[in-house]
Design a protein around this motif. Structure first.
Motif, PDB file in Angstrom:
ATOM      1  N   ILE A  66       0.857  -1.186   0.000  1.00 26.49           N
ATOM      2  CA  ILE A  66       0.000   0.000   0.000  1.00 26.49           C
ATOM      3  C   ILE A  66       0.888   1.228   0.000  1.00 26.49           C
ATOM      4  CG2 ILE A  66      -1.742   1.294   1.272  1.00 26.49           C
ATOM      5  CD1 ILE A  66      -2.636  -1.418   2.462  1.00 26.49           C
ATOM      6  N   PHE A  67       0.596   2.158  -0.903  1.00 26.77           N
ATOM      7  CA  PHE A  67       1.412   3.352  -1.101  1.00 26.77           C
ATOM      8  C   PHE A  67       0.525   4.591  -1.048  1.00 26.77           C
ATOM      9  CE2 PHE A  67       3.296   6.628  -3.640  1.00 26.77           C
ATOM     10  CZ  PHE A  67       4.669   6.490  -3.501  1.00 26.77           C
ATOM     11  N   SER A  68       0.847   5.535  -0.163  1.00 27.55           N
ATOM     12  CA  SER A  68       0.082   6.774  -0.050  1.00 27.55           C
ATOM     13  C   SER A  68       1.009   7.974  -0.190  1.00 27.55           C
ATOM     14  CB  SER A  68      -0.610   6.869   1.315  1.00 27.55           C
ATOM     15  OG  SER A  68      -1.529   5.833   1.493  1.00 27.55           O
ATOM     16  N   ALA A  69       0.459   9.085  -0.641  1.00 27.84           N
ATOM     17  CA  ALA A  69       1.211  10.330  -0.786  1.00 27.84           C
ATOM     18  C   ALA A  69       0.464  11.450  -0.077  1.00 27.84           C
ATOM     19  CB  ALA A  69       1.391  10.674  -2.257  1.00 27.84           C
ATOM     20  N   TYR A  70       1.185  12.214   0.720  1.00 35.58           N
ATOM     21  CA  TYR A  70       0.582  13.301   1.494  1.00 35.58           C
ATOM     22  C   TYR A  70       1.406  14.564   1.365  1.00 35.58           C
ATOM     23  CZ  TYR A  70      -1.773   9.298   3.450  1.00 35.58           C
ATOM     24  OH  TYR A  70      -2.489   8.140   3.575  1.00 35.58           O
ATOM     25  N   ARG A  71       0.851  15.648   1.850  1.00 40.73           N
ATOM     26  CA  ARG A  71       1.563  16.926   1.900  1.00 40.73           C
ATOM     27  C   ARG A  71       1.604  17.414   3.338  1.00 40.73           C
ATOM     28  NH1 ARG A  71       3.303  18.674  -2.838  1.00 40.73           N
ATOM     29  NH2 ARG A  71       2.238  17.827  -4.649  1.00 40.73           N
ATOM     30  N   THR A  72       2.735  17.997   3.695  1.00 41.34           N
ATOM     31  CA  THR A  72       2.882  18.573   5.026  1.00 41.34           C
ATOM     32  C   THR A  72       2.029  19.829   5.121  1.00 41.34           C
ATOM     33  OG1 THR A  72       4.728  19.997   4.394  1.00 41.34           O
ATOM     34  CG2 THR A  72       5.276  17.752   5.152  1.00 41.34           C
ATOM     35  N   THR A  73       1.963  20.392   6.303  1.00 43.96           N
ATOM     36  CA  THR A  73       1.197  21.630   6.477  1.00 43.96           C
ATOM     37  C   THR A  73       1.766  22.768   5.636  1.00 43.96           C
ATOM     38  OG1 THR A  73       2.486  22.082   8.462  1.00 43.96           O
ATOM     39  CG2 THR A  73       0.323  21.073   8.777  1.00 43.96           C
ATOM     40  N   ASN A  74       3.051  22.688   5.275  1.00 46.84           N
ATOM     41  CA  ASN A  74       3.640  23.727   4.415  1.00 46.84           C
ATOM     42  C   ASN A  74       3.721  23.287   2.949  1.00 46.84           C
ATOM     43  OD1 ASN A  74       5.811  22.005   4.395  1.00 46.84           O
ATOM     44  ND2 ASN A  74       7.235  23.409   5.393  1.00 46.84           N
ATOM     45  N   GLY A  75       3.070  22.171   2.591  1.00 44.05           N
ATOM     46  CA  GLY A  75       2.930  21.770   1.200  1.00 44.05           C
ATOM     47  C   GLY A  75       3.975  20.822   0.661  1.00 44.05           C
ATOM     48  N   ARG A  76       4.888  20.354   1.469  1.00 45.37           N
ATOM     49  CA  ARG A  76       5.934  19.434   1.007  1.00 45.37           C
ATOM     50  C   ARG A  76       5.385  18.007   0.936  1.00 45.37           C
ATOM     51  NH1 ARG A  76      12.184  19.315   2.769  1.00 45.37           N
ATOM     52  NH2 ARG A  76      12.843  18.031   1.017  1.00 45.37           N
ATOM     53  N   LYS A  77       5.666  17.330  -0.179  1.00 45.90           N
ATOM     54  CA  LYS A  77       5.140  15.981  -0.399  1.00 45.90           C
ATOM     55  C   LYS A  77       5.983  14.933   0.331  1.00 45.90           C
ATOM     56  CE  LYS A  77       3.118  13.354  -4.097  1.00 45.90           C
ATOM     57  NZ  LYS A  77       2.778  13.354  -5.500  1.00 45.90           N
ATOM     58  N   PHE A  78       5.289  13.921   0.906  1.00 42.64           N
ATOM     59  CA  PHE A  78       5.970  12.769   1.478  1.00 42.64           C
ATOM     60  C   PHE A  78       5.130  11.529   1.231  1.00 42.64           C
ATOM     61  CE2 PHE A  78       3.308  14.234   4.950  1.00 42.64           C
ATOM     62  CZ  PHE A  78       2.979  13.122   5.703  1.00 42.64           C
ATOM     63  N   TRP A  79       5.793  10.392   1.351  1.00 36.67           N
ATOM     64  CA  TRP A  79       5.152   9.116   1.055  1.00 36.67           C
ATOM     65  C   TRP A  79       5.123   8.226   2.289  1.00 36.67           C
ATOM     66  CZ3 TRP A  79       8.508   7.834  -3.835  1.00 36.67           C
ATOM     67  CH2 TRP A  79       8.128   8.667  -4.885  1.00 36.67           C
ATOM     68  N   ILE A  80       4.117   7.345   2.309  1.00 39.46           N
ATOM     69  CA  ILE A  80       4.035   6.291   3.317  1.00 39.46           C
ATOM     70  C   ILE A  80       3.746   4.991   2.583  1.00 39.46           C
ATOM     71  CG2 ILE A  80       2.834   5.412   5.352  1.00 39.46           C
ATOM     72  CD1 ILE A  80       2.257   8.278   6.161  1.00 39.46           C
TER      73      ILE A  80
END
Length: 97
Positions: A66-80
């Motif tokens: 399972i692969f997810s992509a999110y953005r931090t509160t300041n808009g930087r992308k990260f993956w889980i």
């Protein structure tokens, strides 16, 4: 959708041991990490395309990665990423992959 510390997420799958790349720990706040993990485990896949969301939904049934992509509160992308055997979930930045 807006999420904050009062949002309650219900887990849809086990995530095993949570690990992170050193770079992700430098770039992300604990709050960003916690919110990402909660959303990921609840099946809220973040900034994924419709095709990738469907693949994750199918992964819940088939027991695949399972692969997810999110953005931090300041808009930087990260993956889980949660491994197929659900033994480990990794938090990383796209450039760490």
């Amino acid at each position: 959708m807006g999420y904050d510390e009062s949002t309650i997420f219900l887990a849809k799958f086990r995530i095993g041991r949570i690990v992170s790349t050193p770079h992700a720990l430098e770039c992300l706040t604990p709050e960003d990490i916690l919110m990402g993990i909660q959303r990921h485990q609840a099946g809220e896949w973040g900034d994924e395309a419709a095709e990738d969301r469907k693949a994750n939904d199918l992964a819940l049934l088939e027991g695949t990665r399972i692969f997810s992509a999110y953005r931090t509160t300041n808009g930087r992308k990260f993956w889980i990423i949660t491994e197929a055997d659900r033994s480990r979930t990794t938090i990383l930045m796209p450039e760490d992959y």
